[in-house]
Structure formats: C-alpha cells, structure tokens
Design a protein around this motif. Structure first.
Motif, mmCIF file in Angstrom:
data_model
loop_
_atom_site.group_PDB
_atom_site.id
_atom_site.type_symbol
_atom_site.label_atom_id
_atom_site.label_comp_id
_atom_site.label_asym_id
_atom_site.label_seq_id
_atom_site.Cartn_x
_atom_site.Cartn_y
_atom_site.Cartn_z
ATOM 1 N N SER A 40 79.034 17.252 40.906
ATOM 2 C CA SER A 40 79.495 18.605 41.215
ATOM 3 C C SER A 40 81.011 18.656 41.116
ATOM 4 O O SER A 40 81.692 17.631 41.045
ATOM 5 C CB SER A 40 79.043 19.027 42.614
ATOM 6 O OG SER A 40 79.620 18.194 43.603
ATOM 7 N N ASP A 54 78.972 23.895 43.112
ATOM 8 C CA ASP A 54 79.146 24.036 41.673
ATOM 9 C C ASP A 54 78.626 22.791 40.939
ATOM 10 O O ASP A 54 79.346 22.089 40.258
ATOM 11 C CB ASP A 54 80.621 24.278 41.332
ATOM 12 C CG ASP A 54 80.786 25.011 40.000
ATOM 13 O OD1 ASP A 54 79.770 25.212 39.320
ATOM 14 O OD2 ASP A 54 81.928 25.364 39.664
ATOM 15 N N GLY A 365 75.251 25.616 44.668
ATOM 16 C CA GLY A 365 74.562 25.133 43.480
ATOM 17 C C GLY A 365 73.059 25.094 43.607
ATOM 18 O O GLY A 365 72.341 24.932 42.611
ATOM 19 N N ASP A 368 71.381 27.565 41.344
ATOM 20 C CA ASP A 368 71.611 27.459 39.904
ATOM 21 C C ASP A 368 70.299 27.157 39.173
ATOM 22 O O ASP A 368 69.678 26.115 39.402
ATOM 23 C CB ASP A 368 72.628 26.356 39.631
ATOM 24 C CG ASP A 368 73.039 26.282 38.172
ATOM 25 O OD1 ASP A 368 72.850 27.269 37.450
ATOM 26 O OD2 ASP A 368 73.563 25.226 37.766
#
Length: 426
Positions: A40, A54, A365, A368
């Motif tokens: 990440s 992320d 995340g 995602d």
C-alpha cells in the motif's frame, strides 16, 4: 552488499513498526496464523490496529514510499520477521535483517500488524523505476514474494476521479459540548476521533491540507461552522469537489420536529436555533453551484440532510422529485449513518462510530474492486464505496451489536458516471 547499503539498512530499521492488540493471558495458545501480506501507499494506524491505505502494486517516483504489511494472529513466544527488497535488476537493495517479535511470557497477542516501508521520493529508489519485489520471511522461513512496479510519474495513466480539479472538505467532529448534561445532551466518546481519522485519510489520499477545514469540539462553535460553510467554501468553483463530514449529535426541534439541527459545541439544546439546521447545510452547498458534492454524516437524524424536511416521505421518492423539479445540481452523493428517525451508533469495539469505522476501512483500500463494483486498481470510487458500505456496515453491526444497521446512501442524479467519482487526489 556494500557499506553504503549497510548504512541505509541501519537507518531504515527504526521504521519497522509493530502494533498489537491487547495481550491475552494464555491457558492454551490458540493456533498461530497470518494473512497474506499487503502492499500500500500508506498505513492508517490508531491504537492497536494498522490498516493499509490505498492498496496497490503500482507506485510512482513521486510517491513517498511503498509499505509492505502483514497481519499476525494469536502470536505467542519468540519469532522473527524479515523484509528483503529487490530492485529491477534482481539485486538485494535493502533488508531489515531478522527483526525479533516476542509476546510476554505466558501470554499471546490476539492480533498484530507489522510493516516495513521502502522510501521512494528523493531516494535512490526513485532513480530505478521498473519491476521490484519484496520477499517476506517469518522465523527465517520464506512466506511470500510481493511484486510491484515503480513508474516515472509522467507515465502513470490518469484514473477516474483523478482529473485536475480542486477539492475542499469541511470536517467536523464533536465529542464534547458546552452544555453537556442539559436536556439529555451527552458527550460522545469517538466523534472527535472520527473527524481526525477522516481528515488524516484525506491527507493520505493526496489532499492539500490547506483545502481541509477541520473543526473539533471547542473549535466547532456555531460561528466557526457558519464561517467555514458560508464563507470559507466560497473559494470552491462549480467544477470542484466539496466534501462535508460531520460526526456528532443531531436533534429535532421539540416544537417543530421537522426542523432538525446539528449540535454545535455551544448549542443550548433548550434553544434549538443555537444549532445548525441540517437543511441549511443543503441550502449553503447548493448556493456554491458545485457539480460534485459528497456529504458524509455519522450523526443522529442525519437522513434529514436527504429528505429536506419533507415528513413521511422515503429517501428515494424524494430524490426522484428533486430530480424532476431540477432543484439539486447533478453530482451530489449522500452517505449517512442514521435515517431521520434513527440514532447513530458507537461502540468501544470500533473506537469510532459504526458508519465511520466502515468508511475508514473502505477508503483504506478494502472497497477497491469490492464485489466487482469497479476495477481493483488502487483507487476507491464512490461506486465501490457504496457497495462496500451497504455490505460491511450491516455485517459489522450484526457481529458486534447482534442487529444489522444499514447506512443510507443515495445520489441526486441518475447518471451512473457519478459513481466513478473518487476522493483520491494522487
């Protein structure tokens, strides 16, 4: 490995972080296990947890770092972890060595997150774009290899939601109130932390700190909030993104239940007008003529932001009416943790409100590519966020509270492209 690299290894060793949940007395140690390591761009760590932010396998030379984290469960006794980073030529670039981990004698760690980071921006790493990998070892035994790519910034594709536009956020969290105890007004354990955590998440996602107005407790008086919403936000243009996050109390006027207010720090619950009317929030944001507005509220009666004071009418039909009458600009998304007649939920298991707990996980995340709502590409779109929140919040509240609580999520436009919007600015 030459002496330069040895010095570099020594410098990065202090960056190895080990965060663990509460230590438990050990009668018979439960089975030790670990989850697949994650790459990440950031890590949200608060108290006992570390959540990757992320998640991605593609980084740029302008990114600060690559973080490789691994979650360990039921850790007892002595162990070691090692991260070996390899450059595009297959050469060992740096290593942590075998880093010792140890639980107290006779006890075990129920859950722990360990991570190490490879710095990119401004380091030699940035001058070696290409295919990298990190090998991770537990107790000197190889457990996995994670490949990733570092690309020159100018070669990275522009993803949905990352177009060049300005973004502004007003983030409000109220755990303390000047008139606590009056007319049933109570302090809230986690609302201030909710606001700080959401602000920190935006910063991790690449937001400019000058474009975030964070108001917490005594800094969130009615005057402070009015200035932020009605003056500071005037710098936002029609094509910019506006985000409002509010965690705290909401309450109806006892004389006119159709009037629902956010409680500010100096709100006197006996005088509802000392709060900030929820429909006033809508009105102010509409005056900005912004095409992209995301409203997130973890507060009692937050659904009033959506229903706009219309009694006994459900959210979706009212939004349909607004669309027909063209009263709301296209591009508005509402995600709230409690409908007009519901209470927001806090629990010590989360250290946040239920809505915010799930929201932070999603933006870190977890959303995602969730349930194929979008591509797993390191960018969480609003569509992926919606899919995750509609599933995760009822699941999580069912697990902790024994009853499923659902968020209220809707938009003012039927255009499906609205769900491609993202809070990612990188």
């Amino acid at each position: 490995m030459n002496r330069t690299k040895e010095a570099f290894i020594f410098l990065i060793l202090p960056l190895l972080v080990f965060a663990c949940a509460s230590t438990k007395e050990m009668q018979q140690p439960p089975q030790f296990s670990f989850e697949d390591p994650v790459l990440s761009k950031g890590l949200y760590h608060k108290g006992t947890s570390g959540i990757p932010v992320d998640r991605t396998t593609t980084f740029s030379t302008d990114d600060p770092e690559v973080i490789a984290s691994v979650k360990l469960k039921n850790l007892s006794g002595k162990h070691t972890l090692r991260w070996d980073w390899y450059d595009p030529n297959g050469n060992l670039y740096s290593s942590t060595g075998n880093y010792p981990l140890e639980a107290s004698k006779g006890k075990y760690l129920r859950e722990a997150t360990a991570w190490h980071k490879l710095s990119i921006q401004g380091e030699r790493t940035a001058h070696s774009p290409g295919a990298w990998r990190v090998n991770i070892y537990l107790d000197k035994q190889f457990i996995t290899s994670k490949p990733f790519e570092i690309k020159p910034e100018h070669l990275l594709p522009i993803k949905p939601g990352l177009a060049k536009r300005k973004s502004f956020a007003v983030v409000i969290g109220l755990s303390e109130y000047e008139y606590t105890g009056k007319s049933g007004l109570t302090n809230l354990p986690f609302a201030d932390d909710d606001a700080r955590a959401f602000r920190d998440t935006l910063l991790t996602l690449g937001w400019d700190s000058d474009h975030i107005k964070c108001l917490i407790d005594k800094r969130a008086t009615q005057r402070d909030i009015t200035i932020s919403l009605e003056s500071w936000l005037t710098k936002a243009g029609p094509d910019d993104l506006i985000v409002l996050f509010w965690a705290g109390h909401g309450f109806p006027d006892p004389e006119d239940p159709e009037k629902v207010y956010f409680a500010c720090y100096d709100t006197d619950p006996v005088i509802p007008a000392t709060g900030y009317r929820m429909d006033r929030v809508r009105q102010i944001l509409e005056e900005r003529n912004a095409k992209n507005v995301v409203i997130l509220a973890d507060t009692c009666h937050a659904g009033k932001l959506i229903t706009r004071g219309i009694k006994a009418i459900s959210v979706n039909p009212y939004i349909e009416r607004l669309k027909r009458e063209r009263k709301v600009p296209k591009g508005w998304i509402f995600m709230v943790g409690a409908d007009t007649d519901r209470q927001a939920i806090e629990h010590s298991s989360w250290s946040n409100g239920a809505f915010t707990h799930c929201l932070l996980g999603a933006l870190s995340g977890l959303a995602d590519g969730y349930e194929s709502a979008g591509r797993k590409d390191g960018v969480v779109t609003m569509g992926e966020l919606r899919a995750y929140m509609e599933s995760a919040m009822p699941d999580e509240t069912q697990r902790v509270l024994g009853v499923a609580k659902r968020p209220i999520i809707t938009t003012s436009t039927g255009d499906p492209d609205i769900w491609n919007l993202s809070l990612h600015m990188k």
